[in-house]
Write a protein that holds these residues in place. Sequence first.
Motif, PDB file in Angstrom:
ATOM      1  N   ARG A 230       0.796  -1.220   0.000  1.00  0.00           N
ATOM      2  CA  ARG A 230       0.000   0.000   0.000  1.00  0.00           C
ATOM      3  C   ARG A 230       0.831   1.275   0.000  1.00  0.00           C
ATOM      4  O   ARG A 230       0.371   2.316  -0.441  1.00  0.00           O
ATOM      5  CB  ARG A 230      -0.932   0.003   1.210  1.00  0.00           C
ATOM      6  N   SER A 231       2.060   1.197   0.540  1.00  0.00           N
ATOM      7  CA  SER A 231       2.896   2.398   0.584  1.00  0.00           C
ATOM      8  C   SER A 231       4.361   1.999   0.646  1.00  0.00           C
ATOM      9  O   SER A 231       4.703   0.813   0.774  1.00  0.00           O
ATOM     10  CB  SER A 231       2.540   3.257   1.806  1.00  0.00           C
ATOM     11  N   GLY A 232       5.210   3.007   0.585  1.00  0.00           N
ATOM     12  CA  GLY A 232       6.643   2.757   0.682  1.00  0.00           C
ATOM     13  C   GLY A 232       7.097   2.367   2.071  1.00  0.00           C
ATOM     14  O   GLY A 232       8.256   1.985   2.264  1.00  0.00           O
ATOM     15  N   ASP A 233       6.193   2.452   3.032  1.00  0.00           N
ATOM     16  CA  ASP A 233       6.526   2.050   4.402  1.00  0.00           C
ATOM     17  C   ASP A 233       6.296   0.561   4.630  1.00  0.00           C
ATOM     18  O   ASP A 233       6.675   0.027   5.671  1.00  0.00           O
ATOM     19  CB  ASP A 233       5.691   2.840   5.410  1.00  0.00           C
ATOM     20  N   SER A 257       8.194  -1.334  -2.412  1.00  0.00           N
ATOM     21  CA  SER A 257       7.795  -0.588  -3.600  1.00  0.00           C
ATOM     22  C   SER A 257       8.782   0.531  -3.885  1.00  0.00           C
ATOM     23  O   SER A 257       9.238   1.219  -2.965  1.00  0.00           O
ATOM     24  CB  SER A 257       6.413   0.042  -3.394  1.00  0.00           C
ATOM     25  N   VAL A 258       9.114   0.688  -5.148  1.00  0.00           N
ATOM     26  CA  VAL A 258       9.818   1.887  -5.594  1.00  0.00           C
ATOM     27  C   VAL A 258       8.731   2.836  -6.070  1.00  0.00           C
ATOM     28  O   VAL A 258       7.920   2.482  -6.935  1.00  0.00           O
ATOM     29  CB  VAL A 258      10.809   1.563  -6.732  1.00  0.00           C
ATOM     30  N   ARG A 259       8.706   4.027  -5.488  1.00  0.00           N
ATOM     31  CA  ARG A 259       7.603   4.937  -5.757  1.00  0.00           C
ATOM     32  C   ARG A 259       8.095   6.272  -6.319  1.00  0.00           C
ATOM     33  O   ARG A 259       9.244   6.670  -6.072  1.00  0.00           O
ATOM     34  CB  ARG A 259       6.769   5.145  -4.493  1.00  0.00           C
ATOM     35  N   LYS A 267       3.280   7.188  -6.444  1.00  0.00           N
ATOM     36  CA  LYS A 267       2.745   6.148  -7.319  1.00  0.00           C
ATOM     37  C   LYS A 267       3.766   5.021  -7.479  1.00  0.00           C
ATOM     38  O   LYS A 267       4.950   5.278  -7.688  1.00  0.00           O
ATOM     39  CB  LYS A 267       2.415   6.747  -8.679  1.00  0.00           C
ATOM     40  N   PRO A 268       3.365   3.746  -7.381  1.00  0.00           N
ATOM     41  CA  PRO A 268       4.317   2.642  -7.581  1.00  0.00           C
ATOM     42  C   PRO A 268       4.865   2.655  -9.007  1.00  0.00           C
ATOM     43  O   PRO A 268       4.102   2.746  -9.971  1.00  0.00           O
ATOM     44  CB  PRO A 268       3.474   1.388  -7.327  1.00  0.00           C
ATOM     45  N   ILE A 269       6.195   2.557  -9.115  1.00  0.00           N
ATOM     46  CA  ILE A 269       6.821   2.521 -10.442  1.00  0.00           C
ATOM     47  C   ILE A 269       7.772   1.320 -10.580  1.00  0.00           C
ATOM     48  O   ILE A 269       8.337   1.098 -11.655  1.00  0.00           O
ATOM     49  CB  ILE A 269       7.597   3.828 -10.730  1.00  0.00           C
ATOM     50  N   GLY A 270       7.959   0.556  -9.523  1.00  0.00           N
ATOM     51  CA  GLY A 270       8.833  -0.607  -9.585  1.00  0.00           C
ATOM     52  C   GLY A 270       8.886  -1.349  -8.266  1.00  0.00           C
ATOM     53  O   GLY A 270       8.211  -0.983  -7.292  1.00  0.00           O
ATOM     54  N   VAL A 271       9.680  -2.392  -8.228  1.00  0.00           N
ATOM     55  CA  VAL A 271       9.856  -3.208  -7.025  1.00  0.00           C
ATOM     56  C   VAL A 271      11.352  -3.446  -6.810  1.00  0.00           C
ATOM     57  O   VAL A 271      12.061  -3.814  -7.748  1.00  0.00           O
ATOM     58  CB  VAL A 271       9.135  -4.564  -7.155  1.00  0.00           C
ATOM     59  N   LEU A 272      11.809  -3.210  -5.592  1.00  0.00           N
ATOM     60  CA  LEU A 272      13.188  -3.542  -5.235  1.00  0.00           C
ATOM     61  C   LEU A 272      13.170  -4.840  -4.440  1.00  0.00           C
ATOM     62  O   LEU A 272      12.455  -4.954  -3.437  1.00  0.00           O
ATOM     63  CB  LEU A 272      13.831  -2.433  -4.399  1.00  0.00           C
TER      64      LEU A 272
END
Length: 366
Positions: A230-233, A257-259, A267-272
Amino acid sequence: MSTALDRTSRPTMSIVNQPANPAGVEDESDISALIGRLTAEVNQIACEKTKSIQSITNQMKMLALNALIESSRAGAQGAGFAVVAQEVRNVGQQVETIARELETQLTGRTGNLMNSIERMTERARGERMVDLSLNAIELIDRNLYERTCDVRWWATDSAVVDCAAAPEAAAVSHASERLAVILGAYTVYLDLWLCDLDGKVLASGRSDRFKVIGQNVASTKWFREALSLRSGDDYVAGDIESQPLLGNAQVATYCASVRAGGKANGKPIGVLAIHFDWEPQARAIVQGVRVGAADKARVLLVDSNFRVIAASDGHGLLTERVPLTQDGRRSGFYHDRSGALIAFHGTPGYETYKGLGWFGMIVCAA
């Protein structure tokens, strides 16, 4: 935007050996041996003293018998003496009876004492094994908490964010270089991957060693779960698996999430995805548990399905399942059908890392 590596460096938590056992706990066998010696001495003393009493009463009975014989020869004049001799004989028999009862009671009570001490010693041993199981799972929890911090932190690195936003060749190269710098400082990882939202690996910290750039990981459980963060946290913590793209190494994969803009609500733009080099780190923990050679112990970490994910003897990794009998408990100890002592403790979690239902276990052969 400042980069993650420009921030104050936070060292990776190292996995340390278990602390020494609490004072006196290691002397359980010595205490049991001492009680055994004392019990044997008490029994020996009781036997010796009762034998002495029996010897004296035998002499009294012989004297009484002789007195009765002599009184019978004296006829009427020895009648009074005969009464006294008979009483002496009766007293001797009573003393002999008391001596036998004393020996029986002393032997029985010292036997009960030994049984009580053995039960107390076994309970203390079991509770100690539970504590060591907890210590092992706590060590790994604290270490894996650091991994959840790392992945969320590095997902905000400007090179990672820029590459996810626009994965052009220069951005991919720069992101891979930044990930390689992180790997140089954090040696507990096998690789770090930046993926787009379709599961394609865009950048890797060890692209010279692992040919993963361009591979697609969309079918993996950890990637699918990362898409729903849901978030970068938030983060994903994966169970232990053999990763084919990393030479089938045993890894624990963590994702964030990379946001956009590196902001938690962007906004999500990728995944680390970061791959923790599990096997050597876990081995250091289970082999560091100081159980004692006399216990013939096997120290384990098992996942929520009781699959062995770490073992002090190195056997059964990711293939063996242990028949842990919990009875709904998160911790405790019991003896299995073979007589082996099984001690266990469930993961308590640490800070924001709640754990994955793993257990620390110690199996002591009968």
